[in-house]
Design a protein around this motif. Structure first.
Motif, PDB file in Angstrom:
ATOM      1  N   LEU A  99     -13.391  -9.362  -1.857  1.00  0.00           N
ATOM      2  CA  LEU A  99     -12.558  -9.769  -2.985  1.00  0.00           C
ATOM      3  C   LEU A  99     -12.072  -8.587  -3.818  1.00  0.00           C
ATOM      4  O   LEU A  99     -10.911  -8.555  -4.243  1.00  0.00           O
ATOM      5  N   SER A 100     -12.928  -7.591  -4.044  1.00  0.00           N
ATOM      6  CA  SER A 100     -12.492  -6.422  -4.805  1.00  0.00           C
ATOM      7  C   SER A 100     -11.413  -5.655  -4.050  1.00  0.00           C
ATOM      8  O   SER A 100     -10.465  -5.140  -4.652  1.00  0.00           O
ATOM      9  N   GLY A 101     -11.547  -5.584  -2.723  1.00  0.00           N
ATOM     10  CA  GLY A 101     -10.506  -4.954  -1.915  1.00  0.00           C
ATOM     11  C   GLY A 101      -9.216  -5.746  -1.939  1.00  0.00           C
ATOM     12  O   GLY A 101      -8.117  -5.181  -1.942  1.00  0.00           O
ATOM     13  N   SER A 147       5.977   3.735  -0.306  1.00  0.00           N
ATOM     14  CA  SER A 147       5.772   4.888   0.563  1.00  0.00           C
ATOM     15  C   SER A 147       6.684   4.786   1.782  1.00  0.00           C
ATOM     16  O   SER A 147       7.020   3.696   2.252  1.00  0.00           O
ATOM     17  N   ALA A 148       7.075   5.925   2.314  1.00  0.00           N
ATOM     18  CA  ALA A 148       7.937   5.926   3.499  1.00  0.00           C
ATOM     19  C   ALA A 148       7.239   5.299   4.694  1.00  0.00           C
ATOM     20  O   ALA A 148       7.886   4.730   5.580  1.00  0.00           O
ATOM     21  N   ALA A 149       5.916   5.401   4.726  1.00  0.00           N
ATOM     22  CA  ALA A 149       5.138   4.807   5.826  1.00  0.00           C
ATOM     23  C   ALA A 149       3.792   4.353   5.271  1.00  0.00           C
ATOM     24  O   ALA A 149       2.745   4.910   5.595  1.00  0.00           O
ATOM     25  N   GLY A 150       3.825   3.345   4.417  1.00  0.00           N
ATOM     26  CA  GLY A 150       2.605   2.852   3.790  1.00  0.00           C
ATOM     27  C   GLY A 150       1.688   2.164   4.786  1.00  0.00           C
ATOM     28  O   GLY A 150       2.151   1.509   5.724  1.00  0.00           O
ATOM     29  N   ARG A 151       0.402   2.320   4.570  1.00  0.00           N
ATOM     30  CA  ARG A 151      -0.553   1.739   5.516  1.00  0.00           C
ATOM     31  C   ARG A 151      -1.792   1.238   4.775  1.00  0.00           C
ATOM     32  O   ARG A 151      -2.331   1.928   3.910  1.00  0.00           O
ATOM     33  N   ILE A 152      -2.222   0.022   5.114  1.00  0.00           N
ATOM     34  CA  ILE A 152      -3.435  -0.565   4.542  1.00  0.00           C
ATOM     35  C   ILE A 152      -4.404  -0.822   5.690  1.00  0.00           C
ATOM     36  O   ILE A 152      -4.052  -1.493   6.667  1.00  0.00           O
ATOM     37  N   VAL A 153      -5.608  -0.289   5.581  1.00  0.00           N
ATOM     38  CA  VAL A 153      -6.606  -0.406   6.642  1.00  0.00           C
ATOM     39  C   VAL A 153      -7.839  -1.114   6.092  1.00  0.00           C
ATOM     40  O   VAL A 153      -8.393  -0.708   5.069  1.00  0.00           O
ATOM     41  N   HIS A 154      -8.249  -2.170   6.773  1.00  0.00           N
ATOM     42  CA  HIS A 154      -9.422  -2.939   6.363  1.00  0.00           C
ATOM     43  C   HIS A 154     -10.548  -2.658   7.364  1.00  0.00           C
ATOM     44  O   HIS A 154     -10.418  -2.969   8.554  1.00  0.00           O
ATOM     45  N   VAL A 155     -11.628  -2.064   6.893  1.00  0.00           N
ATOM     46  CA  VAL A 155     -12.749  -1.746   7.776  1.00  0.00           C
ATOM     47  C   VAL A 155     -13.632  -2.983   7.888  1.00  0.00           C
ATOM     48  O   VAL A 155     -14.468  -3.257   7.030  1.00  0.00           O
TER      49      VAL A 155
END
Length: 357
Positions: free
Chosen positions: A51-53, A67-75
């Motif tokens: 939830l905090s993420g 961002s020109a190439a934004g990225r979100i990574v969920h571990v």
């Protein structure tokens, strides 16, 4: 930033003013296997691991998309396959899986609320993928298994801990499913930075299926792993996304409302016509459940038509926890309409204009 506190997450997002090219939601706790709640009332793994993420991602989403190439990574983790999520339990009990205490094993809470939170991350990544602008992507992964302090809360006997920390880890390195501390971060770094993966939104990667590169396929197709059937459930993805959006802050973004409707034939989510966004936002914020939750509304990019709607005015007047609102400075039909909106705010609520003409 303390992930046990939504207020701490909110404060970080307010005070950090720099760009966000890559956001990696990596921090996690295994949990004790008992029902431990944070100061916000949520089960510990639910809030810290998911939830905090979710909140942080929502608050920084505009900057990722800029961002020109934004990225979100969920571990996430392979443990997501053992999850048993109930959206209703998240709403009513602030836990992801009401039976998680009964799912304890040799590795403690690995198959309990920890697994639930890891499935939630994959579901979030999938729902987010449908909403992101073309410049940004969201992906999830199973990290390499290595020796960390994740098991520090496991309450097992000395013999069980010896088996976990010595025997299993040594065998794991021999057969290849465990890695050294030096090699372990390579999956996260690869998924967060490899240029080819910018076109791999929604995928789930795992070092269990090596190699990360040089597999004889395109780089974005190496180390792609399968997920559980629950992780592929579009209805569950959308339901969990909608519920997650109701906790903490609400930050308006057109894309958040693009996949709300369901096909009566397939039951799958489908895009919402642009013309429906205004009425959809009004219904969302005027529902009795939602209107009683939010303390902070960021409506800086919301349709002016919605903010000038009398039903919307009635809704925000009845928001008991509302403390501050961000609204668009320009675009109003007239000064009178802007004044009506501001007059509808509950006593004591602050209003902040945003934008230039």
């Amino acid at each position: 930033m303390d992930l046990n506190s939504l207020e701490s997450v909110r404060n970080f997002a307010k005070t950090y003013t720099g760009p966000v090219d890559v956001l990696v939601n990596n921090a996690a706790t295994l949990g004790s296997g008992e029902l431990r709640r944070t100061g916000d009332g949520f089960e510990e793994c639910l809030q810290v691991n998911y939830l905090s993420g979710f909140l942080l991602t929502s608050l920084l989403l505009d900057r990722v998309e800029q961002s020109a190439a934004g990225r979100i990574v969920h571990v996430s983790a392979k443990a997501h396959e053992w999850a048993n999520i109930s959206v209703q339990a998240m709403v009513s009990e602030k836990v992801l899986g009401p039976d998680f205490v009964s799912r304890q094993g040799m590795m403690g809470n690995l198959g309990g609320s920890y697994a639930d939170s890891k499935l939630a991350q994959i579901l979030f990544s999938a729902a987010l993928t449908r909403r992101l602008k073309p410049s940004a992507v969201s992906m999830s992964l199973h990290p390499a298994i290595t020796q960390t302090e994740l098991l520090r809360d496991v309450k097992d006997s000395a013999m069980v801990k010896f088996l976990q920390e010595q025997v299993l880890q040594r065998i794991g390195r021999v057969v290849g499913f465990m890695q050294t501390k030096e090699d372990a971060p390579k999956t996260q770094v690869h998924v967060a930075t490899h240029p080819a993966l910018q076109k791999a939104g929604g995928r789930y990667y795992s070092p269990i299926y090596p190699p990360l590169v040089g597999c004889g396929k395109a780089a974005e197709d190496c180390a792609v792993s399968e997920v559980s059937d629950a992780a592929l459930d579009v209805s569950l993805q959308e339901d969990l996304f909608k519920v997650g959006r109701t906790f903490g802050d609400f930050v308006y973004n057109d894309n958040l409302f693009q996949w709300e409707s369901r096909s009566s034939y397939t039951g799958r989510a489908r895009p919402t016509p642009k013309t429906s966004l205004t009425s959809r936002l009004t219904r969302f914020l005027t529902s009795q459940f939602h209107s009683s939750i939010f303390a902070h509304l960021d409506l800086g990019t919301a349709p002016i038509e919605t903010l000038q709607d009398r039903k919307f005015h009635k809704a925000i007047t009845k928001m008991p926890r509302l403390e501050d609102v961000v609204f668009p400075q320009h675009g109003w039909a007239g000064q009178a309409e802007r004044t009506k909106f501001l007059s509808a705010l509950p006593p004591g609520a602050s209003a902040w204009g945003r934008g230039r003409p």
